[in-house]
Design a protein around this motif. Structure first.
Motif, PDB file in Angstrom:
ATOM      1  N   UNK A 152     -95.293  77.641  16.662  1.00 22.24           N
ATOM      2  CA  UNK A 152     -95.401  78.736  17.610  1.00 22.24           C
ATOM      3  C   UNK A 152     -95.419  78.252  19.057  1.00 22.24           C
ATOM      4  N   UNK A 153     -95.091  76.997  19.275  1.00 24.09           N
ATOM      5  CA  UNK A 153     -94.910  76.476  20.626  1.00 24.09           C
ATOM      6  C   UNK A 153     -93.449  76.691  21.009  1.00 24.09           C
ATOM      7  N   UNK A 154     -93.202  77.595  21.944  1.00 24.60           N
ATOM      8  CA  UNK A 154     -91.830  77.970  22.276  1.00 24.60           C
ATOM      9  C   UNK A 154     -91.344  77.221  23.510  1.00 24.60           C
ATOM     10  N   UNK A 155     -90.104  76.741  23.490  1.00 25.67           N
ATOM     11  CA  UNK A 155     -89.576  75.993  24.639  1.00 25.67           C
ATOM     12  C   UNK A 155     -89.201  76.919  25.787  1.00 25.67           C
ATOM     13  N   UNK A 156     -89.161  76.353  26.974  1.00 24.36           N
ATOM     14  CA  UNK A 156     -88.701  77.096  28.140  1.00 24.36           C
ATOM     15  C   UNK A 156     -87.172  77.102  28.160  1.00 24.36           C
ATOM     16  N   UNK A 157     -86.622  77.610  29.239  1.00 21.40           N
ATOM     17  CA  UNK A 157     -85.168  77.693  29.351  1.00 21.40           C
ATOM     18  C   UNK A 157     -84.551  76.299  29.382  1.00 21.40           C
ATOM     19  N   UNK A 158     -83.420  76.168  28.722  1.00 28.77           N
ATOM     20  CA  UNK A 158     -82.684  74.907  28.719  1.00 28.77           C
ATOM     21  C   UNK A 158     -81.745  74.865  29.926  1.00 28.77           C
ATOM     22  N   UNK A 159     -81.236  73.688  30.221  1.00 27.96           N
ATOM     23  CA  UNK A 159     -80.244  73.593  31.288  1.00 27.96           C
ATOM     24  C   UNK A 159     -78.975  74.310  30.836  1.00 27.96           C
ATOM     25  N   UNK A 160     -78.255  74.882  31.776  1.00 26.16           N
ATOM     26  CA  UNK A 160     -77.090  75.689  31.424  1.00 26.16           C
ATOM     27  C   UNK A 160     -76.006  74.865  30.744  1.00 26.16           C
ATOM     28  N   UNK A 161     -75.949  73.576  31.031  1.00 29.45           N
ATOM     29  CA  UNK A 161     -74.914  72.742  30.431  1.00 29.45           C
ATOM     30  C   UNK A 161     -75.177  72.476  28.953  1.00 29.45           C
ATOM     31  N   UNK A 162     -76.385  72.754  28.479  1.00 28.72           N
ATOM     32  CA  UNK A 162     -76.726  72.522  27.072  1.00 28.72           C
ATOM     33  C   UNK A 162     -76.340  73.754  26.263  1.00 28.72           C
TER      34      UNK A 162
END
Length: 458
Positions: A152-162
């Motif tokens: 339940x640990x959710x990641x933040x936004x990824x870089x757009x290139x990913x």
């Protein structure tokens, strides 16, 4: 660019199920690790998760067992049926009065029959779902086991290139850089919540697994409707910046009207933020509308009506900087008649119905005045279903009520991002389903008008 999503619930939209399991509240990841366990907290080891519902060490599960024993009826064919079947298998009729379930299966620990004799008679039928019921039993005890939930640990936004890969749950979680989920039970727990935002994103995203290719399930009309939304959801870079020279006008937000909002309106906001992370250049506005939209949110009370807020919306603004959530504890028809959301734009609007029960005998009458409104807007409508039977019943009802004014956008089938966790209906332990198991889409039929000019000189 901003995307505004509105979640709408009709006044009397009744769940296709007799009851819908409420989703557990998962505290934000930033505070979950700091919470101190209660001294009376019951801890269960990973190898000690199977317990009888009636004699469970978890008080909440014991209460759930009591609800089953008071409301669920024995499925033995000697008993008179108490409700319409929730599956194609028709119930046999008899003169024996209905009886509540009392006997628990020793293999799954859930009350399924009124007596041991009737349990033995229907044992072959029960074996079809016994393993699933045991899995449900262990998953419920796992949620109350007192362990730490890294899933339940959710990641933040990824870089757009990913770039993300939306072929299945494994590729999505990997490319979105979730904490590695190496256990099947943990995967079931995390997908139970993420199925709601990811189901929407998997259809609207330009890298959607649904296409017009063979067996891609997307129709030509669906491609037309989704192309308009994708044009807005994936805008080009504008060169905007924080200086005066970098000022750029922002387009209006895109709205997704999710009809029949119940448990999904009480999801942790970190879960819904995963939708905005799939579209990093846009902002979303989620609008939950309906009498049950605040049912699982005791801390949220609708404010009194004001000239600026005539429908007493509960507004949560600037969630993550790219999302706004508004909740209306009223009916969609009233908002539509007041033109509260007018006009509708196919480039910025869409509807989503999570398990609406359109064709269920108990709820179809309440959806009857809503369907013409949806068709008149010509806006895409995304629907999900608990089972194939549930989904097909809704489709047949839309075809019958639509009167030929319906274009299907997405052919019905299993949702690639359905919940991997199974649920049992507390009022019918023989009814097992998965959240958002199937998905399909439709909208009001569009007509192309060709203009013919008379030839000059004739």
């Amino acid at each position: 660019m901003q995307v505004e999503i509105a979640v709408v619930l009709t006044a009397s939209a009744v769940n296709d199920k007799l009851t819908e399991p409420s989703l557990p509240y998962i505290p934000p990841s930033s505070t979950a690790s700091r919470q101190q366990p209660s001294k009376e907290q019951t801890y269960l080891r990973p190898d000690d998760l199977f317990h009888s519902f009636t004699n469970s060490p978890i008080p909440t599960i014991r209460q759930r067992a009591a609800v089953m024993r008071q409301n669920a009826y024995c499925p033995h064919p000697d008993h008179q049926p108490t409700h319409l079947p929730s599956s194609p298998r028709a119930a046999a009729t008899s003169t024996l009065a209905p009886a509540h379930v009392r006997h628990e299966c020793p293999d799954c620990g859930i009350p399924v029959a009124c007596s041991e004799a009737h349990f033995a008679d229907t044992y072959d039928q029960h074996l079809e779902i016994c393993d699933l019921l045991r899995q449900i039993n262990e998953d419920d005890h796992d949620l109350h086991s007192g362990r730490f939930f890294p899933e339940f640990e959710y990641p933040d936004a990824s870089i757009e290139e990913a770039q993300i890969n939306m072929q299945n749950w494994d590729t999505l979680l990997f490319t979105r850089e979730f904490t590695a989920v190496n256990d099947e039970r943990s995967m079931r727990q995390v997908t139970r919540l993420l199925t709601y935002p990811i189901t929407i994103g998997s259809i609207l995203h330009e890298l959607s697994p649904y296409s017009i290719k063979r067996n891609g399930r997307l129709t030509s009309e669906g491609l037309r409707s989704l192309s308009a939304l994708r044009y807005t959801l994936h805008p080009p870079r504008t060169g905007a910046g924080i200086t005066i020279a970098g000022l750029r006008p922002n387009p209006p937000p895109v709205r997704l009207f999710i009809l029949g909002a119940r448990a999904e309106s009480s999801l942790p906001r970190e879960v819904w933020l995963q939708l905005s992370h799939l579209f990093p250049r846009v902002a979303f506005h989620l609008i939950f509308i309906g009498p049950e939209a605040l049912a699982n949110r005791p801390d949220d009370v609708a404010p009194p009506p004001t000239p600026g807020n005539p429908f007493s919306a509960v507004v949560e603004d600037r969630l993550g900087g790219q999302m706004k959530i508004s909740t209306y504890a009223t009916v969609f028809e009233a908002l539509h008649q007041a033109q509260h959301f007018a006009p509708y734009d196919p480039y910025f609007d869409a509807f989503v119905l999570f398990h609406p029960g359109l064709g269920h005998p108990a709820s179809s009458a309440s959806w009857a005045p809503t369907l013409p409104i949806l068709l008149d807007t010509k806006i895409p409508v995304i629907c999900t279903g608990y089972t194939e039977f549930d989904m097909q019943r809704d489709i047949d009802w839309v075809k019958e009520q639509g009167g030929g004014e319906v274009d299907f956008l997405l052919e019905p089938g299993e949702n690639r991002f359905r919940s991997l966790r199974w649920e049992v209906n507390d009022l019918d332990p023989g009814d097992v389903s998965a959240g958002n198991w199937g998905v399909w889409g439709f909208r009001g039929k569009r007509y192309e008008a060709d203009r013919y000019e008379e030839k000059r000189g004739e």
